[in-house]
Write a protein that holds these residues in place. Structure first.
Motif, PDB file in Angstrom:
ATOM      1  N   LEU A   1      13.170  10.012  -2.872  1.00 41.12           N
ATOM      2  CA  LEU A   1      12.605   9.785  -1.534  1.00 41.12           C
ATOM      3  C   LEU A   1      11.697   8.570  -1.517  1.00 41.12           C
ATOM      4  N   SER A   2      10.972   8.342  -2.587  1.00 39.78           N
ATOM      5  CA  SER A   2      10.091   7.175  -2.678  1.00 39.78           C
ATOM      6  C   SER A   2      10.901   5.881  -2.633  1.00 39.78           C
ATOM      7  N   ILE A   3      12.036   5.887  -3.353  1.00 38.45           N
ATOM      8  CA  ILE A   3      12.897   4.695  -3.336  1.00 38.45           C
ATOM      9  C   ILE A   3      13.458   4.460  -1.934  1.00 38.45           C
ATOM     10  N   VAL A   4      13.856   5.555  -1.276  1.00 35.08           N
ATOM     11  CA  VAL A   4      14.420   5.421   0.078  1.00 35.08           C
ATOM     12  C   VAL A   4      13.372   4.876   1.044  1.00 35.08           C
ATOM     13  N   ILE A   5      12.175   5.473   1.042  1.00 36.39           N
ATOM     14  CA  ILE A   5      11.125   5.055   1.983  1.00 36.39           C
ATOM     15  C   ILE A   5      10.698   3.612   1.721  1.00 36.39           C
TER      16      ILE A   5
ATOM     17  N   LEU B   1       0.833  -1.213   0.000  1.00 39.63           N
ATOM     18  CA  LEU B   1       0.000   0.000   0.000  1.00 39.63           C
ATOM     19  C   LEU B   1       0.863   1.256   0.000  1.00 39.63           C
ATOM     20  N   ILE B   2       1.958   1.239   0.765  1.00 40.61           N
ATOM     21  CA  ILE B   2       2.869   2.387   0.777  1.00 40.61           C
ATOM     22  C   ILE B   2       3.480   2.592  -0.608  1.00 40.61           C
ATOM     23  N   SER B   3       3.853   1.491  -1.258  1.00 41.65           N
ATOM     24  CA  SER B   3       4.455   1.578  -2.595  1.00 41.65           C
ATOM     25  C   SER B   3       3.472   2.157  -3.601  1.00 41.65           C
TER      26      SER B   3
END
Length: 303
Positions: free
Chosen positions: A42-46, A13-15
């Protein structure tokens, strides 16, 4: 604690949320390229760090369920964790358009700077690798850490606290609960958790109470007997008879006097590592009962 599959679903869900955010920014015409690239990084890091943590935790839980635990419980999850971090780092570099040559040149310079700045951190890191791979200590070991940098020492008073001790081991005693790449966790005798840097642990002397090489423990026992109540010619034989069920490794001996009115009988028994406290308690109880019977018999005869 959430189960692995629940954490995985949350990660999906976060992805999807991060993916939708990136699509939304792409659909806006006035958004600069820098904002889009930064959001993507930032998306890749999180997402990468989240999945790395839950996968490494899942691998650890799966290995801990096995009846026979080994160093794989520590090594494999840590390998998964740090490989995940490396992949996240590579993904961020790719988003910013850093080539392999630029990354190598920048990494060399950054490595020199960080190597000097993070020397204590790297020392703990490599010490952790050595502890895990060599088996210096293992999860489940009951140990005592002896190091001058750990400010622990035996109480000076009262002296009778160490009446039966041949020597005193200073330091921290506990059970190894976890070995990470930077620090290790010990559960102390009072139930508290103690975290020790791996570099300090590797430099310490360690007493292992769960040694695989020795299953026997030699326990010293000392008991006072009043000189005016005992027959010194037969006392040692009475002690041997009272402890005939124990394996006496040394003694009994009349070791010394106490206050000129008592004589101290000392001996050493052999017991297994796991039950030495119970064995010492039982042997001490028998000798105290013997002393009580001797004193009572002499008192009755005098009256």
């Amino acid at each position: 604690m959430l189960k692995f599959y629940k954490k995985f679903i949350i990660g999906i869900l976060i992805s999807f949320s991060l993916f939708a955010l990136n699509l939304f920014l792409l659909s806006i015409k006035n958004v600069s390229t820098d904002v889009i690239i930064t959001t993507r990084a930032l998306s890749i890091v999180i997402g990468g760090i989240y999945f790395t943590i839950i996968i490494s935790d899942g691998v650890r839980e799966a290995l801990e369920r096995k009846p026979t635990k080994s160093t794989a419980v520590v090594i494999v999850p840590n390998i998964v964790k740090y490989l995940g971090y490396i992949l996240v780092f590579i993904g961020v570099l790719a988003v910013f358009g850093v080539t392999s040559a630029e990354a190598l040149a920048g990494g060399t310079f950054a490595g020199l700077v960080l190597g000097l700045a993070l020397q204590p951190v790297l020392e703990n890191f490599f010490a952790g690798i050595l502890i895990i791979t060599t088996g210096f200590v293992s999860i489940g070991d009951h140990i005592r850490i002896l190091n001058s940098q750990i400010p622990y020492m035996p109480a000076n008073l009262p002296p009778y606290k160490f009446f039966s001790r041949e020597y005193i081991e200073q330091g921290l005693e506990g059970t190894v609960a976890e070995i990470d790449l930077f620090y290790s966790r010990l559960i102390l005798e009072n139930g508290r958790e103690f975290r020790i840097p791996n570099s300090l642990l590797l430099k310490s002397s360690v007493v292992d109470y769960t040694s695989k090489l020795s299953k026997k423990l030699y326990v010293s026992i000392r008991v006072e007997f009043p000189l005016d109540k005992v027959d010194l010619n037969s006392l040692l034989e009475e002690v041997k008879e009272e402890l005939k069920d124990f394996e006496i490794e040394e003694g009994p001996y009349l070791s010394e006097q106490s206050d000129k009115e008592n004589v101290i009988v000392s001996l050493r028994i052999v017991t297994d590592v796991d039950n030495w406290k119970k064995a010492k308690s039982e042997a001490l109880k028998r000798l105290l009962l013997l002393r009580s019977r001797i004193i009572k018999a002499v008192t009755i005869n005098k009256t």
